[in-house]
Design an enzyme around this catalytic site. Sequence first.
Site, mmCIF file in Angstrom:
data_model
loop_
_atom_site.group_PDB
_atom_site.id
_atom_site.type_symbol
_atom_site.label_atom_id
_atom_site.label_comp_id
_atom_site.label_asym_id
_atom_site.label_seq_id
_atom_site.Cartn_x
_atom_site.Cartn_y
_atom_site.Cartn_z
ATOM 1 N N TYR A 115 -20.812 37.835 -28.085
ATOM 2 C CA TYR A 115 -20.887 38.979 -27.180
ATOM 3 C C TYR A 115 -22.173 38.888 -26.351
ATOM 4 C CZ TYR A 115 -16.813 41.292 -29.185
ATOM 5 O OH TYR A 115 -15.532 41.599 -29.565
ATOM 6 N N CYS A 164 -4.623 42.025 -48.108
ATOM 7 C CA CYS A 164 -4.575 41.585 -46.716
ATOM 8 C C CYS A 164 -4.120 40.132 -46.717
ATOM 9 C CB CYS A 164 -5.964 41.706 -46.091
ATOM 10 S SG CYS A 164 -6.180 40.775 -44.559
ATOM 11 N N CYS A 172 -1.981 47.889 -39.563
ATOM 12 C CA CYS A 172 -1.963 46.799 -40.530
ATOM 13 C C CYS A 172 -0.522 46.385 -40.783
ATOM 14 C CB CYS A 172 -2.624 47.246 -41.833
ATOM 15 S SG CYS A 172 -2.526 46.003 -43.142
#
Length: 682
Positions: free
Chosen positions: A180, A363, A382
């Site tokens: 960034y 996950c 999700c």
Amino acid sequence: MATKYEHLFSPVKVGGIEIPNRIAMMPMGVFSPRLMNPKTGAYTKDGADYYIERAKGGTGLIITGLAPIIPMPFMNPVNHPEEYIEQMKYLTEGIHKYGSKIFIQLTAMTGRAAHLENEISWKMLPAPAPIQNVWDPTIKNRGITKDEIHLYVKNFAQAAYEVQQAGGDGVEIHAVHEGYLLDQFAIGFYNKRDDEYGGSLENRLRFPKEIVEAIKEKCGKDFPVSLRFSVRSYVKDFNRGALPGEEYEEKGRNLEEAIEAVKLLESYGYDMLNCDNGSYDSWFWAHPPVYMPKACNLADVEKVKEAVSIPVVCAGRFDNPELADKEIAEGKIDIMGMGRPLLADPELGKKFYEGRLDDIRPCISCHQGCLGRIFQDKDISCAVNPACGREKSYKLQPAEQKKKVLVIGGGLGGMEAARVCAIRGHEVDLYEKNSELGGVFIAAAAPEFKEDDKNLLKWYRKQMCDLGVNVHLNTEVTEEMTSGYDEIFVATGAKERKLAIPGFDAENVTYAVDTLQQVKIDGENVLVVGGGLTGCEIAYMLGKEGKKVTIVEMTETILNAFGLSAANYNMLMELLDYYKVKVIKNAVVESYKAGIATVVETEKNYPNTANRAKRMFALGVQGMKVKHEIPADHIVVSVGYIPENTLYEKIKGDHVYLIGDAEQPTNVMDAVWSAYETAMKL
């Protein structure tokens, strides 16, 4: 109740505050209008509830997604300070209700990582100096002026003050991390300035130095300021990331410079370093896909901890409480950082504490529901937890009328439908024609890097048992068996698409499901027919084994999977390159005989990177046909699936629901979500 992870659940001081445990939620972006007020940059009640749910579930520190402080007319707290402060109190009070702390992440935005869709975005999102854009290297971001830098610094301090007034416990500066803007300033490869903000490392870190000094002056020295920091860039070149273990020349920040940098950052006044690795050029380090090792950043972050005395967070596929507890006990890190695992299961903290690891919904590092949706300008959510980001509206409620429910098919969609119905109080019978639950996901979970896919299967199977679902294996449902039920879910999955190509009836031609589950591939040369996600993963696996692999894809590009995140795509493409997998696009297999596959490629008139053509074809000619004779000791066919909905067509009616691959073969998210959204309303 005591916990075996006593170090993970010990308090830790950051600046002037104490966090109740060592679990931190990593910034997981919330940008959509339903979740973030587009005017002020404050979180709406829906957006706040998303974070509050994780605090309720036992997470000690919540670090929000980014809020921009740059001079733009939307989402900027500095533009509407009074409204921002008032709107943020619902979030801060909600977090504090559960004893957790909250840091708001503030950002100078993207620099060269911006999507430059129009002139306005180009003007708003400068780089340190003119440099090629990440997403479109033919465009250059402009350089930021010193006056703009000074305004950014002022805005960081003002926004931090507003966070403090709203009851926030601290802020995190975004970021000398992931490529960034502030990271571009910090790295010589990107920062080509010749003033006091370029050149030496101290000059390149001057921008974040001025930010923390301004915040401390306005908010007090005890107000915590964290910095998001990528230890190593893992950048081989513009838009090229290095793989784990790969030998390469680092173009970004190496470990030696990282250690120098963190010592300086601590001396400038930062109270915590929230660490991972990577850049937009190596995006799969900052957002590790399933192909990345677990705790992939840990070794590098440990080196940071050796160099500083302030708390250090480690993030990046780091979801093992035993490992985290050991690392904290040995003083190698201070805080365990998790992002996506807390989206999949917001009660992760409590389950860690209680030792209920088998009850954690894992996950699977697919990025489909989180990063993929963000880049589609949708709400974050999700793939395996449809209630993520919709904590109130998607909360499961007891059914007003208890019903008898039949679920036909025990894949992910069928098990999710059964799970939701059972939670809501319905009586559920689940029939599966095979000997175990899982459907085609058993094959999908077979590769060694799909550890969490296997864990998801275990979790679903345990849920069926714990919730009292009546599971019937080795039983194929007939039309007659469907009578007597109030509601019926047909989750009969899909069957593989077959190819009628001469020679494909040979024993050494196998299809994806069988290949993944049981086939041992002999020989050196393997042809993979089909360059979708499954085909490319099989090619990667075989290439890693040392096979010479060729992918044949009939369309113009490979990996045409909707919702596939750039992080997953980029890493898999790098892996195919690394293992020298050859790809032939716009091509079909014509025949297979005596170990030779005849492949016909349509060579089209694509321009090269300089926008010059290799060939010239007459008007109307689609391309030149090129024939390849490719040695193939084995052929793997992976060309998609066809819905298996024969039974549904016989029994369809008002109370019969076709879900998952039986409706349309796509991905895990679609299967789970269609089941959840239907079952939650019965």
